[in-house]
Motif scaffolding. Sequence first.
Motif, PDB file in Angstrom:
ATOM      1  N   TRP A   1       0.841  -1.189   0.000  1.00 50.58           N
ATOM      2  CA  TRP A   1       0.000   0.000   0.000  1.00 50.58           C
ATOM      3  C   TRP A   1       0.877   1.241   0.000  1.00 50.58           C
ATOM      4  O   TRP A   1       1.885   1.310   0.723  1.00 50.58           O
ATOM      5  N   TYR A   2       0.455   2.224  -0.790  1.00 51.08           N
ATOM      6  CA  TYR A   2       1.161   3.483  -0.872  1.00 51.08           C
ATOM      7  C   TYR A   2       0.176   4.630  -0.679  1.00 51.08           C
ATOM      8  O   TYR A   2      -0.994   4.531  -1.066  1.00 51.08           O
ATOM      9  N   GLN A   3       0.680   5.732  -0.117  1.00 47.29           N
ATOM     10  CA  GLN A   3      -0.085   6.965   0.004  1.00 47.29           C
ATOM     11  C   GLN A   3       0.549   8.005  -0.911  1.00 47.29           C
ATOM     12  O   GLN A   3       1.770   8.214  -0.863  1.00 47.29           O
ATOM     13  N   GLN A   4      -0.269   8.647  -1.738  1.00 48.50           N
ATOM     14  CA  GLN A   4       0.255   9.682  -2.619  1.00 48.50           C
ATOM     15  C   GLN A   4      -0.484  10.986  -2.368  1.00 48.50           C
ATOM     16  O   GLN A   4      -1.652  11.138  -2.755  1.00 48.50           O
ATOM     17  N   ALA A   5       0.180  11.932  -1.738  1.00 50.01           N
ATOM     18  CA  ALA A   5      -0.387  13.258  -1.535  1.00 50.01           C
ATOM     19  C   ALA A   5      -0.317  14.017  -2.853  1.00 50.01           C
ATOM     20  O   ALA A   5       0.483  13.696  -3.740  1.00 50.01           O
ATOM     21  N   LEU A   6      -1.146  15.025  -2.957  1.00 48.37           N
ATOM     22  CA  LEU A   6      -1.227  15.795  -4.194  1.00 48.37           C
ATOM     23  C   LEU A   6       0.132  16.390  -4.558  1.00 48.37           C
ATOM     24  O   LEU A   6       0.792  17.015  -3.740  1.00 48.37           O
ATOM     25  N   GLY A   7       0.575  16.139  -5.777  1.00 47.94           N
ATOM     26  CA  GLY A   7       1.826  16.719  -6.245  1.00 47.94           C
ATOM     27  C   GLY A   7       3.084  16.017  -5.760  1.00 47.94           C
ATOM     28  O   GLY A   7       4.194  16.497  -5.993  1.00 47.94           O
ATOM     29  N   GLN A   8       2.907  14.876  -5.088  1.00 50.90           N
ATOM     30  CA  GLN A   8       4.061  14.137  -4.560  1.00 50.90           C
ATOM     31  C   GLN A   8       4.124  12.738  -5.156  1.00 50.90           C
ATOM     32  O   GLN A   8       3.149  12.255  -5.743  1.00 50.90           O
ATOM     33  N   GLY A   9       5.260  12.087  -4.970  1.00 52.09           N
ATOM     34  CA  GLY A   9       5.361  10.694  -5.355  1.00 52.09           C
ATOM     35  C   GLY A   9       4.742   9.809  -4.287  1.00 52.09           C
ATOM     36  O   GLY A   9       4.554  10.237  -3.148  1.00 52.09           O
ATOM     37  N   PRO A  10       4.392   8.584  -4.627  1.00 49.49           N
ATOM     38  CA  PRO A  10       3.805   7.666  -3.634  1.00 49.49           C
ATOM     39  C   PRO A  10       4.793   7.354  -2.514  1.00 49.49           C
ATOM     40  O   PRO A  10       5.997   7.254  -2.755  1.00 49.49           O
ATOM     41  N   GLN A  11       4.243   7.188  -1.297  1.00 51.01           N
ATOM     42  CA  GLN A  11       5.068   6.801  -0.140  1.00 51.01           C
ATOM     43  C   GLN A  11       4.599   5.448   0.379  1.00 51.01           C
ATOM     44  O   GLN A  11       3.394   5.238   0.564  1.00 51.01           O
ATOM     45  N   PHE A  12       5.546   4.589   0.667  1.00 50.52           N
ATOM     46  CA  PHE A  12       5.268   3.222   1.100  1.00 50.52           C
ATOM     47  C   PHE A  12       4.659   3.208   2.493  1.00 50.52           C
ATOM     48  O   PHE A  12       5.220   3.775   3.430  1.00 50.52           O
TER      49      PHE A  12
END
Lengths: 113, 111
Positions: free
Chosen positions: A34-45
């Motif tokens: 699962w990854y979280q991607q905030a607006l304008g950023q790359g996905p974070q694990f």
Amino acid sequence: DAGVTQSPTHLIKTRGQQVTLRCSPKSGHDTVSWYQQALGQGPQFIFQYYEEEERQRGNFPDRFSGHQFPNYSSELNVNALLLGDSALYLCASSPAGVWYGYTFGSGTRLTVV
Amino acid sequence: SQELEQSPQSLIVQEGKNLTINCTSSKTLYGLYWYKQKYGEGLIFLMMLQKGGEEKSHEKITAKLDEKKQQSSLHITASQPSHAGIYLCGADMSGAQKLVFGQGTRLTINP
């Protein structure tokens, strides 16, 4: 051949509430990340599940938890939602063994108001 | 600071022109993965590079990984409107099936 399926596609929650996101991996894949991607950023694990166990975890608080079922599908749970949890949540699956990268789902857009 | 730096953050090119996106790490990588993302959607796998000096091409897109395995470039030849989107490099830094991503490059193609 269905790829990675995520549900729901969009979700609006109120601060403090809890949310559950779901993911079905690609056929033949047994590992879900699962990854979280905030607006304008790359996905974070966030974390990864294999054989129904959390195998590794990124730098996310305990409010983020998950589960993997015997059929390899997975859930991501977030408790006590904060405004900053608003993001696109991406599920990625991969086969165990030789790794050639992930297959990603289309994501769930979570908005916390 | 970012473990993986992408440049530029945004790029506007005229249709038909060539362009290059760069991805740099301070650490030696186990592998480097390029993905494309349409706004608000999932990531589409483009290419994987694992060996130093490796170069791969698919249609008009070429990706290279330097000999030290710390820097990669993605080159698009004769850009088309279908190339527009966000390009993300993801690095396997530990061999543990986990990717660290750059912040992305937003590519706009003007007719």
